[in-house]
Design an enzyme around this catalytic site. Structure first.
Site, PDB file in Angstrom:
ATOM      1  N   GLU A  40       0.817  -1.211   0.000  1.00 53.47           N
ATOM      2  CA  GLU A  40       0.000   0.000   0.000  1.00 53.47           C
ATOM      3  C   GLU A  40       0.858   1.272   0.000  1.00 53.47           C
ATOM      4  O   GLU A  40       1.747   1.419   0.829  1.00 53.47           O
ATOM      5  CB  GLU A  40      -0.943  -0.030   1.215  1.00 53.47           C
ATOM      6  CG  GLU A  40      -1.847   1.180   1.354  1.00 53.47           C
ATOM      7  CD  GLU A  40      -2.731   1.441   0.137  1.00 53.47           C
ATOM      8  OE1 GLU A  40      -3.365   0.497  -0.349  1.00 53.47           O
ATOM      9  OE2 GLU A  40      -2.778   2.594  -0.335  1.00 53.47           O
ATOM     10  N   THR A  82      -5.574   1.778  -5.575  1.00 54.08           N
ATOM     11  CA  THR A  82      -5.240   0.353  -5.422  1.00 54.08           C
ATOM     12  C   THR A  82      -5.915  -0.488  -6.498  1.00 54.08           C
ATOM     13  O   THR A  82      -5.310  -1.395  -7.079  1.00 54.08           O
ATOM     14  CB  THR A  82      -5.713  -0.194  -4.059  1.00 54.08           C
ATOM     15  OG1 THR A  82      -5.303   0.697  -3.034  1.00 54.08           O
ATOM     16  CG2 THR A  82      -5.144  -1.577  -3.786  1.00 54.08           C
ATOM     17  N   HIS A 258       0.772   2.565  -5.668  1.00 54.69           N
ATOM     18  CA  HIS A 258       0.682   3.940  -6.192  1.00 54.69           C
ATOM     19  C   HIS A 258       1.419   4.841  -5.219  1.00 54.69           C
ATOM     20  O   HIS A 258       1.886   4.391  -4.176  1.00 54.69           O
ATOM     21  CB  HIS A 258      -0.779   4.372  -6.361  1.00 54.69           C
ATOM     22  CG  HIS A 258      -1.625   4.129  -5.139  1.00 54.69           C
ATOM     23  ND1 HIS A 258      -1.533   4.895  -3.998  1.00 54.69           N
ATOM     24  CD2 HIS A 258      -2.530   3.161  -4.867  1.00 54.69           C
ATOM     25  CE1 HIS A 258      -2.363   4.427  -3.086  1.00 54.69           C
ATOM     26  NE2 HIS A 258      -2.980   3.360  -3.577  1.00 54.69           N
TER      27      HIS A 258
HETATM   28  C1  GP9 Z   1      -8.862  -0.488   0.609  1.00 56.56           C
HETATM   29  C2  GP9 Z   1      -7.438  -0.405   0.198  1.00 56.56           C
HETATM   30  C3  GP9 Z   1      -7.030   1.040  -0.040  1.00 56.56           C
HETATM   31  O1  GP9 Z   1      -9.436  -1.733   0.615  1.00 56.56           O
HETATM   32  O2  GP9 Z   1      -7.138  -1.243  -0.854  1.00 56.56           O
HETATM   33  O3  GP9 Z   1      -7.433   1.549  -1.246  1.00 56.56           O
HETATM   34  P1  GP9 Z   1      -6.851   2.927  -1.843  1.00 56.56           P
HETATM   35  O4  GP9 Z   1      -7.507   4.052  -1.101  1.00 56.56           O
HETATM   36  O5  GP9 Z   1      -5.373   2.951  -1.642  1.00 56.56           O
HETATM   37  O6  GP9 Z   1      -7.221   2.884  -3.272  1.00 56.56           O
HETATM   38 MN    MN Z   2      -3.710   1.846  -2.315  1.00 61.86          MN
END
Ligand code: GP9
Ligand code: MN
Length: 419
Positions: A40, A82, A258
Site C-alpha cells: 500500500e 489500489t 501507487h
Molecule cells: C482499501 C485499500 C485502499 O481496501 O485497498 O485503497 P486505496 O484508497 O489505496 O485505493
Molecule cells: Mn492503495
C-alpha cells in the site's frame, strides 16, 4: 466496434513483435505458485534510504538484494488507486482517465491473468482485510476470474488488531496463512496490504519501529513509521511461507500500488530529498518498488524503465505462458529488446533518456535533469496519447467481447505475414 479492435490488436502486436523471441526467463518459474503482494502507498524512494541512521525497509532491502529488483518501475494508476493497480496488473490495460474501472466497467469482458492461469491449472485467490465490496472488488473479482476472495468477514478483526482502514498487516498475514494452507496448489494468490495508507496512523508503540521524520508535515513524518511496519509484516509473511513449506515452490511479486505522498506535501518532500520538487522530480516520485523473488534463482538489479502495465506479460512469461493476440499494452520486463518506456495515467512518459511531464508540458533530459525544448518529447507524448486512447476505447467500448476466434485467427495471420 470490432474494426476498432482490429486496429488496436495490430498496434499491440507490433509492439510485442519488436521484441522478437522470448526472453531468457521464459518458463523459468513454470508450475510454481505465484504470490502477488500489493504494498500500500509504497514509493520507491524509501528503498535503501535511511532515516535517523536506520533503514526504513530493512527486510525489503535484503530481499531486493536476493531478487530481481526493478529500480525504474512506475505505477500507472489514476483515481482508482489500489484497484487501478490491480486492474493494470491483471489485464495489462490502463485504468480510466477519471473514476475507477473497477466500479464503472466491472461487467465487461476481459482476458485477465486469473482466467488465463485457471486454464493452465492454477487456483486464483485474493486475500484482503477490508470489506469485500470496497472498490467493487466482490463483483470485479468474479469478472476477472478469481475463484475465492478472503475479505474482512473471514478475518478476526478487533479494535486491538486494527488501525486506520482496518486489520493491521501483521495479523493480516498471520490470519491468512491457515486459509492459504487449505488452498489447492499451484495458486495465484494476491495479498493486499492496508496499514500504510494515508493519513499513516499507528496506534501502538509496537508499530513504531522507527522515529517519525521531522519535517513538521505530520503525514509525511508518520509515513516512514507505517512503511517500516509494513516492512516488518512482509518479513513475517516470508517467515510463515518458509514454515509452511511452500516458499520454495512459489515466486513472489511485490509491488508498490501507487504514490503515498501527494503533491500537497512537496514542501516536506523537498526537505526529505534535499532538492526542489519540479515536474521532473514529481514524475520520478511515481516510482514504486518492484521485487520479483524466485527462490533458488540469483537476483539482479534491473534498470529497465517499466510499469504495472508490464506485469501481466512478465508473470505469464515467467510461467512459460504466451498469450498470443491478447490486448496487452505492456511488454515482458525481462525481454532483451524491450524499449525503456512507461506511460503514466496523466499522459507523462518516462524513457531511459527523457522524462516528459504532462503537467506543464515539460520535457527533461534524464541524465542532466535539465529542462529541454518540448519538441524533443513530442513523439513520446504522441505515443502516450495514442496508447491511452486505445486502452480507453477497449474499456469504454467493452471491445474484448469481440475477441472471438475469428478475430484471433485474423490477427494470427497478419502477425505471420508481418514477419
Ligand atoms: C482499501 C485499500 C485502499 O481496501 O485497498 O485503497 P486505496 O484508497 O489505496 O485505493
Ligand atoms: Mn492503495
Amino acid at each position: 466496434d470490432s474494426n476498432e479492435l482490429t486496429e488496436i490488436l495490430n498496434y499491440v502486436n507490433s509492439q510485442q513483435g519488436k521484441m522478437g523471441v522470448h526472453g531468457k526467463y521464459f518458463g523459468k518459474a513454470k508450475g510454481k505458485n505465484v504470490v502477488l503482494v500489493s504494498l500500500e502507498s509504497t514509493q520507491n524512494f524509501v528503498m535503501d534510504r535511511k532515516l535517523h541512521g536506520q533503514e526504513i525497509t530493512p527486510f525489503l532491502n535484503d530481499l531486493a538484494d536476493d531478487s530481481f529488483y526493478f529500480d525504474n518501475f512506475y505505477h500507472n494508476t489514476g483515481q482508482g488507486k489500489t484497484s487501478d493497480a490491480e486492474f493494470l496488473i491483471d489485464n495489462s490495460l490502463y485504468g480510466l482517465p477519471r473514476g475507477a474501472v473497477y466500479t464503472t466497467n466491472a461487467s465487461n469482458e476481459y482476458n485477465a491473468t486469473p482466467e488465463i492461469l485457471k486454464d493452465n491449472g492454477y487456483n486464483p485467490i485474493v486475500f484482503h482485510g477490508n470489506h469485500d465490496s470496497f472498490w467493487n472488488r466482490d463483483v470485479m473479482y468474479q469478472t476477472l476470474g478469481y475463484d475465492k476472495f478472503y475479505s474482512k468477514e473471514e478475518y478476526h478483526v478487533t479494535d486491538e488488531n486494527s488501525v486506520n482502514y482496518g486489520l493491521k498487516d501483521i495479523p493480516f498475514f498471520e490470519q491468512s496463512m491457515p486459509m492459504l494452507n487449505k488452498e489447492k496448489q499451484p495458486y495465484y494468490a494476491k495479498f493486499i496490504t492496508m496499514t500504510n495508507h494515508y493519513p499513516y496512523i499507528t496506534n501502538n508503540k509496537n508499530m513504531e519501529m522507527i522515529e517519525p521524520a521531522n519535517t513538521g508535515d505530520g503525514s509525511v513524518d508518520r509515513y516512514f513509521q507505517t512503511v517500516r511496519y509494513e516492512d516488518e509484516s512482509i518479513k513475517k509473511f516470508f517467515k510463515l511461507m518458509k514454515e509452511n513449506g511452500q516458499y520454495k515452490d512459489t515466486i513472489f511479486v511485490l509491488y508498490g500500488d501507487h504514490y503515498g505522498i501527494s503533491e500537497n506535501h512537496n514542501r516536506a518532500m523537498s526537505e526529505i530529498l534535499g532538492k526542489d520538487i519540479r515536474p521532473f522530480e514529481h514524475v520520478q516520485l511515481q516510482k514504486v518498488p518492484l521485487i520479483i523473488h524466485i527462490p533458488g534463482m540469483k537476483g539482479k538489479d534491473m534498470h529497465t524503465v517499466g510499469g504495472e502495465i508490464d506485469l501481466k506479460p512478465t508473470i505469464l512469461h515467467l510461467l512459460g505462458i504466451d498469450e498470443k493476440n491478447d490486448v496487452q499494452f505492456g511488454t515482458d520486463l525481462f525481454s532483451k529488446n524491450r524499449e525503456d518506456f512507461t506511460i503514466l495515467r496523466d499522459g507523462s512518459v518516462v524513457t531511459d533518456k527523457y522524462v516528459y511531464a504532462a503537467e506543464g508540458n515539460k520535457c527533461y533530459d534524464k541524465s542532466t535533469e535539465k529542462e529541454i525544448e518540448a519538441e524533443t518529447c513530442a513523439p513520446l507524448k504522441e505515443k502516450a496519447d495514442k496508447e491511452l486512447d486505445y486502452s480507453d476505447k477497449v474499456v469504454y467500448g467493452d471491445l474484448l467481447r469481440f475477441m472471438d476466434s475469428e478475430q484471433k485467427e485474423k490477427a494470427d495471420k497478419e502477425k505471420e505475414e508481418s514477419k
